[in-house]
Structures are given as C-alpha cells and as structure tokens.
Design a protein around this motif. Sequence first.
Motif, PDB file in Angstrom:
ATOM      1  N   GLN A  46      30.456  44.081  48.802  1.00  0.00           N
ATOM      2  CA  GLN A  46      31.836  43.927  49.268  1.00  0.00           C
ATOM      3  C   GLN A  46      32.682  45.104  48.795  1.00  0.00           C
ATOM      4  OE1 GLN A  46      33.365  40.001  48.814  1.00  0.00           O
ATOM      5  NE2 GLN A  46      35.483  40.556  49.223  1.00  0.00           N
ATOM      6  N   PRO A  47      33.323  45.815  49.731  1.00  0.00           N
ATOM      7  CA  PRO A  47      34.132  46.971  49.339  1.00  0.00           C
ATOM      8  C   PRO A  47      35.269  46.562  48.392  1.00  0.00           C
ATOM      9  CG  PRO A  47      33.870  46.857  51.734  1.00  0.00           C
ATOM     10  CD  PRO A  47      33.351  45.568  51.174  1.00  0.00           C
ATOM     11  N   ALA A  48      35.609  47.459  47.465  1.00  0.00           N
ATOM     12  CA  ALA A  48      36.682  47.203  46.505  1.00  0.00           C
ATOM     13  C   ALA A  48      37.993  46.882  47.217  1.00  0.00           C
ATOM     14  CB  ALA A  48      36.859  48.422  45.594  1.00  0.00           C
ATOM     15  N   HIS A  49      38.236  47.560  48.344  1.00  0.00           N
ATOM     16  CA  HIS A  49      39.461  47.327  49.115  1.00  0.00           C
ATOM     17  C   HIS A  49      39.544  45.867  49.534  1.00  0.00           C
ATOM     18  CE1 HIS A  49      42.209  47.504  52.604  1.00  0.00           C
ATOM     19  NE2 HIS A  49      42.712  48.602  52.043  1.00  0.00           N
ATOM     20  N   SER A  50      38.411  45.322  49.970  1.00  0.00           N
ATOM     21  CA  SER A  50      38.366  43.919  50.384  1.00  0.00           C
ATOM     22  C   SER A  50      38.542  42.978  49.199  1.00  0.00           C
ATOM     23  CB  SER A  50      37.041  43.623  51.091  1.00  0.00           C
ATOM     24  OG  SER A  50      36.727  42.259  51.005  1.00  0.00           O
TER      25      SER A  50
ATOM     26  N   ILE B 130      25.073  36.460  55.873  1.00  0.00           N
ATOM     27  CA  ILE B 130      24.565  37.807  56.181  1.00  0.00           C
ATOM     28  C   ILE B 130      24.403  38.618  54.885  1.00  0.00           C
ATOM     29  CG2 ILE B 130      25.233  40.028  57.237  1.00  0.00           C
ATOM     30  CD1 ILE B 130      26.457  38.324  59.556  1.00  0.00           C
ATOM     31  N   VAL B 131      25.409  38.527  53.997  1.00  0.00           N
ATOM     32  CA  VAL B 131      25.344  39.247  52.717  1.00  0.00           C
ATOM     33  C   VAL B 131      24.216  38.698  51.844  1.00  0.00           C
ATOM     34  CG1 VAL B 131      26.555  39.681  50.529  1.00  0.00           C
ATOM     35  CG2 VAL B 131      27.778  39.919  52.707  1.00  0.00           C
ATOM     36  N   LEU B 132      24.132  37.376  51.743  1.00  0.00           N
ATOM     37  CA  LEU B 132      23.123  36.765  50.867  1.00  0.00           C
ATOM     38  C   LEU B 132      21.708  37.104  51.320  1.00  0.00           C
ATOM     39  CD1 LEU B 132      24.681  33.253  50.108  1.00  0.00           C
ATOM     40  CD2 LEU B 132      24.635  35.291  48.654  1.00  0.00           C
ATOM     41  N   ARG B 133      21.544  37.293  52.652  1.00  0.00           N
ATOM     42  CA  ARG B 133      20.212  37.648  53.154  1.00  0.00           C
ATOM     43  C   ARG B 133      19.974  39.158  53.176  1.00  0.00           C
ATOM     44  NH1 ARG B 133      18.423  33.513  57.958  1.00  0.00           N
ATOM     45  NH2 ARG B 133      19.536  31.672  57.213  1.00  0.00           N
TER      46      ARG B 133
ATOM     47  N   HIS C 157      23.714  42.897  55.388  1.00  0.00           N
ATOM     48  CA  HIS C 157      25.053  43.456  55.573  1.00  0.00           C
ATOM     49  C   HIS C 157      25.050  44.958  55.813  1.00  0.00           C
ATOM     50  CE1 HIS C 157      24.014  43.410  51.296  1.00  0.00           C
ATOM     51  NE2 HIS C 157      24.773  44.476  51.155  1.00  0.00           N
ATOM     52  N   ARG C 158      23.914  45.618  55.608  1.00  0.00           N
ATOM     53  CA  ARG C 158      23.871  47.059  55.885  1.00  0.00           C
ATOM     54  C   ARG C 158      23.399  47.337  57.304  1.00  0.00           C
ATOM     55  NH1 ARG C 158      22.752  47.006  50.466  1.00  0.00           N
ATOM     56  NH2 ARG C 158      24.398  48.028  49.259  1.00  0.00           N
ATOM     57  N   THR C 159      22.988  46.301  58.031  1.00  0.00           N
ATOM     58  CA  THR C 159      22.557  46.449  59.419  1.00  0.00           C
ATOM     59  C   THR C 159      23.788  46.651  60.309  1.00  0.00           C
ATOM     60  OG1 THR C 159      20.795  44.889  58.886  1.00  0.00           O
ATOM     61  CG2 THR C 159      21.160  45.358  61.235  1.00  0.00           C
ATOM     62  N   ALA C 160      23.783  47.746  61.085  1.00  0.00           N
ATOM     63  CA  ALA C 160      24.958  48.114  61.883  1.00  0.00           C
ATOM     64  C   ALA C 160      25.418  46.966  62.785  1.00  0.00           C
ATOM     65  CB  ALA C 160      24.641  49.356  62.721  1.00  0.00           C
ATOM     66  N   GLU C 161      24.451  46.259  63.366  1.00  0.00           N
ATOM     67  CA  GLU C 161      24.772  45.170  64.295  1.00  0.00           C
ATOM     68  C   GLU C 161      25.622  44.080  63.634  1.00  0.00           C
ATOM     69  OE1 GLU C 161      21.267  43.090  65.523  1.00  0.00           O
ATOM     70  OE2 GLU C 161      22.388  41.605  66.696  1.00  0.00           O
ATOM     71  N   PHE C 162      25.386  43.861  62.338  1.00  0.00           N
ATOM     72  CA  PHE C 162      26.029  42.726  61.681  1.00  0.00           C
ATOM     73  C   PHE C 162      27.312  43.096  60.933  1.00  0.00           C
ATOM     74  CE2 PHE C 162      21.401  41.327  61.546  1.00  0.00           C
ATOM     75  CZ  PHE C 162      21.497  40.641  62.762  1.00  0.00           C
ATOM     76  N   LYS C 163      27.495  44.411  60.699  1.00  0.00           N
ATOM     77  CA  LYS C 163      28.663  44.822  59.902  1.00  0.00           C
ATOM     78  C   LYS C 163      29.994  44.265  60.418  1.00  0.00           C
ATOM     79  CE  LYS C 163      27.424  48.845  57.177  1.00  0.00           C
ATOM     80  NZ  LYS C 163      27.415  50.305  57.074  1.00  0.00           N
ATOM     81  N   PRO C 164      30.220  44.317  61.759  1.00  0.00           N
ATOM     82  CA  PRO C 164      31.516  43.796  62.252  1.00  0.00           C
ATOM     83  C   PRO C 164      31.701  42.306  61.963  1.00  0.00           C
ATOM     84  CG  PRO C 164      30.360  45.062  63.954  1.00  0.00           C
ATOM     85  CD  PRO C 164      29.388  44.860  62.841  1.00  0.00           C
ATOM     86  N   LEU C 165      30.608  41.605  61.731  1.00  0.00           N
ATOM     87  CA  LEU C 165      30.686  40.157  61.494  1.00  0.00           C
ATOM     88  C   LEU C 165      31.129  39.832  60.068  1.00  0.00           C
ATOM     89  CD1 LEU C 165      27.410  39.025  63.332  1.00  0.00           C
ATOM     90  CD2 LEU C 165      29.740  39.247  64.244  1.00  0.00           C
ATOM     91  N   LEU C 166      31.257  40.872  59.226  1.00  0.00           N
ATOM     92  CA  LEU C 166      31.664  40.639  57.836  1.00  0.00           C
ATOM     93  C   LEU C 166      33.182  40.552  57.686  1.00  0.00           C
ATOM     94  CD1 LEU C 166      29.215  43.137  56.074  1.00  0.00           C
ATOM     95  CD2 LEU C 166      28.942  40.671  56.383  1.00  0.00           C
ATOM     96  N   ARG C 167      33.889  40.998  58.720  1.00  0.00           N
ATOM     97  CA  ARG C 167      35.346  41.076  58.592  1.00  0.00           C
ATOM     98  C   ARG C 167      36.003  39.734  58.226  1.00  0.00           C
ATOM     99  NH1 ARG C 167      39.251  44.616  58.886  1.00  0.00           N
ATOM    100  NH2 ARG C 167      41.291  43.668  59.173  1.00  0.00           N
TER     101      ARG C 167
ATOM    102  N   ASP D  93      41.250  52.233  42.508  1.00  0.00           N
ATOM    103  CA  ASP D  93      42.178  52.757  43.520  1.00  0.00           C
ATOM    104  C   ASP D  93      42.044  51.990  44.835  1.00  0.00           C
ATOM    105  OD1 ASP D  93      43.400  54.622  41.928  1.00  0.00           O
ATOM    106  OD2 ASP D  93      42.019  56.238  42.457  1.00  0.00           O
ATOM    107  N   ALA D  94      40.790  51.780  45.265  1.00  0.00           N
ATOM    108  CA  ALA D  94      40.568  51.056  46.520  1.00  0.00           C
ATOM    109  C   ALA D  94      40.995  49.594  46.392  1.00  0.00           C
ATOM    110  CB  ALA D  94      39.095  51.155  46.927  1.00  0.00           C
ATOM    111  N   PHE D  95      40.701  49.005  45.243  1.00  0.00           N
ATOM    112  CA  PHE D  95      41.135  47.625  44.967  1.00  0.00           C
ATOM    113  C   PHE D  95      42.661  47.520  45.103  1.00  0.00           C
ATOM    114  CE2 PHE D  95      42.906  44.615  41.920  1.00  0.00           C
ATOM    115  CZ  PHE D  95      42.196  43.455  42.154  1.00  0.00           C
TER     116      PHE D  95
END
Lengths: 332, 332
Positions: A67-71, A179-182, A185-195, A110-112
């Motif tokens: 999970q990005p620090a910004h998030s 998605i993260v637990l499995r 989350h680095r798969t391009a197809e699934f990244k938008p689903l993390l929002r 900084d991102a946080f």
Amino acid sequence: MRVKRSEASLIERIRRAVPSVSGAGRRADVPAGIGDDAAVLQFRRSARWAVSCDSVLENIHFLAGAQPAHSVGYKSLARATSDLAAMGAAPKFFLLSLALPAQRTGAWLDAFGKGMSQAAREFGMLLIGGDVARHPTILVSVTVFGELPFAARMRSGARAGDLLFVSGRLGAAAMGNEIVLRGLHRTAEFKPLLRPLFYPEIRVDLGMHLANRRGVSAMIDISDGLSTDLARLCAASGVGARLRLESIPRVSVPASLVQRGFNAGQLALHGGEDYELLFTARRAAAKNFPAAWRGVPLTRIGEITPQSRGIRLIQRNGRSELLRPRGWDHFR
Amino acid sequence: MRVKRSEASLIERIRRAVPSVSGAGRRADVPAGIGDDAAVLQFRRSARWAVSCDSVLENIHFLAGAQPAHSVGYKSLARATSDLAAMGAAPKFFLLSLALPAQRTGAWLDAFGKGMSQAAREFGMLLIGGDVARHPTILVSVTVFGELPFAARMRSGARAGDLLFVSGRLGAAAMGNEIVLRGLHRTAEFKPLLRPLFYPEIRVDLGMHLANRRGVSAMIDISDGLSTDLARLCAASGVGARLRLESIPRVSVPASLVQRGFNAGQLALHGGEDYELLFTARRAAAKNFPAAWRGVPLTRIGEITPQSRGIRLIQRNGRSELLRPRGWDHFR
C-alpha cells in the motif's frame, strides 16, 4: 503537539504538509493549535461535537510493501472521518499520533503527509495537534472532531417495520484486499481494482443529509462488513432484520477473479472497509426516498423486524437462513 | 467504541473496569457514549476545551517484563492528563485506543484496566469511547479532554525578567528508569524507587491553581527532562533563561546507586517523566509566591532573559555555560 529537537523537524514537516492550526490566536475556534501541551478548542454556544479515534497499524491494517504511503495517509484520516459521517457530523479537526521507524521519516513520510493532506482538504479538516514517536513498525492513530448541526443519528434508533437501506455498492474494498493478500496487486490488470481499498469514498455529505432527513431512524458506517455492522445496528436498537441477498448492490468482479474463486455476493455481504452508510427509515417517510442522492445510489436491501426474529438472510429462491456476522474481527 | 463480536467482550471488560459513559442519554454533557460510531459531547456555552493525545508503546516507553500492567494502565492516562494540567484544564473525558496480543487479553488486561481506572478516579475522568485491535506488542493511545475554567496557560507567555519555578523534585522517574534499564528492578532495595516512574504524580490541581494565579506567565510539564522542556518553553516564548544548578530540587540518590554512577544533578537536569510543572511568573507577583502549595514545593530555579542570551546553566562556582537539551527525543 510536543516539539522535540529532532522530532521537531518531523513535526514541522507534517505541519507544513497538512492543513493545520499552529500557535495561539490564529482562529477564534482554535485559541491554541500545534505547539503547546494541548490544543484548545472554543466551542460555539450549545454546540454538540462527535469525537472518535481510530488506529491504522502496519501489518495489521496494511502492508507497507503493497500500500503506497500516500494511501496510508489518506485512509488513516478517512477511516476515522467515516465515524463522523455515520453520526451526521461535519468534520472539523483532528489529532495525529504517529510512530514510525527512522527509515520511514524521509520519502515515506512526505508521501504519507500528502495523502493525509488530500483527505483533510476533501473533508475540510484541520490538524490541531498530536505526537510523534519512533517504533519498528508504522502506527497511526487519529482522533477526529466533528460538529453536529442536527441531532446525531445513532445506531440505536431502528424499530420493527423500518426499512433498511445502504449507500453505494459493497465489496470493492474487500476485493482489493483479497487481491493484495493473494499477492496479485502488482499485476497490471488488477491495479485499478485497488483504488476502493486505498482511497475509500467517505460519505460525509450524505451522512449529514440523512441525519437531517425526516424518517431516518438509525445509521452506521460499514467498516467491518455488512453482516457484522448490521448485527451491531440491530444489537444497539434491540431489533432483528430481514436482508434480501439479491438486493444488495455489489461490486462487479472481473471474470479472471471469478475464476480464482472471488465471489461478489460474499464480498458484498462480509467484506469490510467500504465505509458505505447502512441506515434505517420509517416506512412512511422512506416511500419518498430517491434511488440516489447526488449520484450515490441509495438501495433498499431489507426491513427491520422484532428482535425475536433474529437477522435473516433471504436467498434468491425465497428461502431464508440466520445471518451470522462474518466480517472483520481482530480477536476472532 | 466499535463493538466487534469477540472484541466486544474485551471492550465490555474495559468498560466495566474503568469509569465510563455508555449508550445515549445517560448524561447531559455526553449525549452518546461508548457503543456508537462516535461519542457525542455537549459543551457548555462558550466553553473552552483542551484536547491532547499521547501514546505509550511496549519496548519504546515501557518493558512489559519490568513494568506491571496496573502501572501501564495508570501511567498511560496519567501522561496524557499531564498535558491538560500544564494548560490549567480540568480533566473530564478520554478516548482509549488499545492494541494488544491475544495473550495479553486475560490477567494483563484486567490489571491494566484497574490501573487506568485508578487514574481515571483520581483525575475525575470518564471513558467515552475508543477502539481495540490485535497487535504483536502492546500499544496504548489516549486522547484526553479537559475543560478550561480560566484562560489556558501557554508555553509562550514568558518575558525577559520573569522568574522561573518548578514544582516538586526532579529526577526520581529517571532514576527508576535507569534502575530498570540496568536490570536492577528486581533487587528488593531498589523496588521502592520505581514508584515515581510507575505512578507519577500529575499536578492537576496545581496546574489549575497556577493558571488562575495572577502573574504566572507561561507553563509546561516536564515530560522529557528539564533541559529539553525549558528549551521548548523558551523557544515558544522567544526568550532565553538562566538556570541555577544548585537551586534545582533533586531526587536523593542512595549511596549504593551513587557508587554505580547515578548522578542526582544529571538526573534532575535531563531526566524525563517526572511530570512536574515548569512555570514562569512576573517578578512583582512572584515575590508573594509561597514556597509550597498544598504540600507541593514550588522552587525558584532561575530567571528568564532575552533570547540573545541563550539558555545558560549557572554552576555552583558561579561560572555559566550554555545548556544543551539532553532529555528524551525519539529521533536523536
């Protein structure tokens, strides 16, 4: 916010990143902000305030590698603010208690700060104090203050015969979490689903609208899953409920995840962290409810029943079963 | 306080252990307490409130093997309340955010609750909400609310020419901490010396008295050591100070610890966690200050000077040196 010598530079960076009130006499409603032993708030005559605290802990609530620090910054404030939304309160101020390892005090912090700032601006909140400490893992604790222009909408106001509604759609955050637990989350197809997991929409305006709307009798935010939070609302109100499975507005799951066993119905029923509002309304008033408010769907998903009936889930085929809470519980 | 299914039993145990407000409509000033998304506070007309948060983390602020759970509960609330005392506020309410491993949810949690309850009763505080989570180590975060009957006494009010005072004696908590760090805390001779570390006296009544006393110009609690907290007061006020080493009321160190290198002067000057009040007063008003208030010594230890003079420590021989803050800083 205690100002320490080298902690002082961290605090200064957070203060600059996030909309805040520092020092004395800058605002009539904050006679003292960041920089003294405590912040001082000057409340308006007869004001009612909703206050709540919420913690976000590394490896418990998020994985720093996924999970990005910004998030993390955005969501830490968003989660706590959802508790204000569920009361119908207008978010105003927050305190931040932050502990983190030295190696997180650079780019990560900084991102946080930027993420937390984005949330603070969206919700109209100001940082008024807090504290900073060093810890091997990241610990975020936020206390939020919201003003109540109307009477608070409690969990305990539902009565048998009321109708049961939910805002938005359910299950998207839980799908992202799965998605993260499995490790997908680095798969391009699934990244938008993390929002929806990383940047949940908090129903601040809707909560205030519903708190002021005639006939709305009880309200709670769905933080730990519909099955769990409905059970809480029912317990607080001393009622039961009938929930129609097919009525629950649910996330659409892509075929590639369905193949992996993702189930939209289960995600919507038990998945947490959507922060949608679950509310009840008197039957007469609810007749006139719109199907959406400012673009947010408001869906009738069931009815409130006497407590003796329990909480029942009505299946597609019309058969019903007792619904057991299967959402998030740290100690289960 | 979010009520989760098996978390619910933990929350119920904490709620029963600690003076608290639950549900709706029990008190006019707490329209909603524990059990909803947020607590609701009804403030009196024109009330000013001091709010502050403070965290106590296992292995950072305490060692679970050395510090009894009862003391961790007591001190977690006491530390945060000291911030209210330093503003002159009357402690009223608190939120508790607690994370702990499953194996701490039995006897440890019971003792923690009893200690926190003792502090809450001493300070006249009520628990109004919070949250519970599971974590490999114990994390306690407390947010406190105190009412300000008088104007808050800030860090920033000191002026050149003011006199500098401290309450009580300094260094006893740091001596206890050093005993723990050296593994001497199981030695019968030293056990009684741990009390100031485990059960610090919080100057709530004195803080309110000083905030209302004419001529008192600035106040801070000594949480991280006199040298560090004096530097904060001076920075906030834009002043310097002269501190007389021999005037600082210090802990008496037993000979057996002096032999081990314990130094009363250094402990008093740089040791944290005494939670005594450091305050300044206009010279004319300070002439009439008593040497003690309700049994608590009030000792003049120096004067406030222009900022350009810096913060100087006057040695016994009359020579002076610049005083560098050497108290507690997580990131030093």
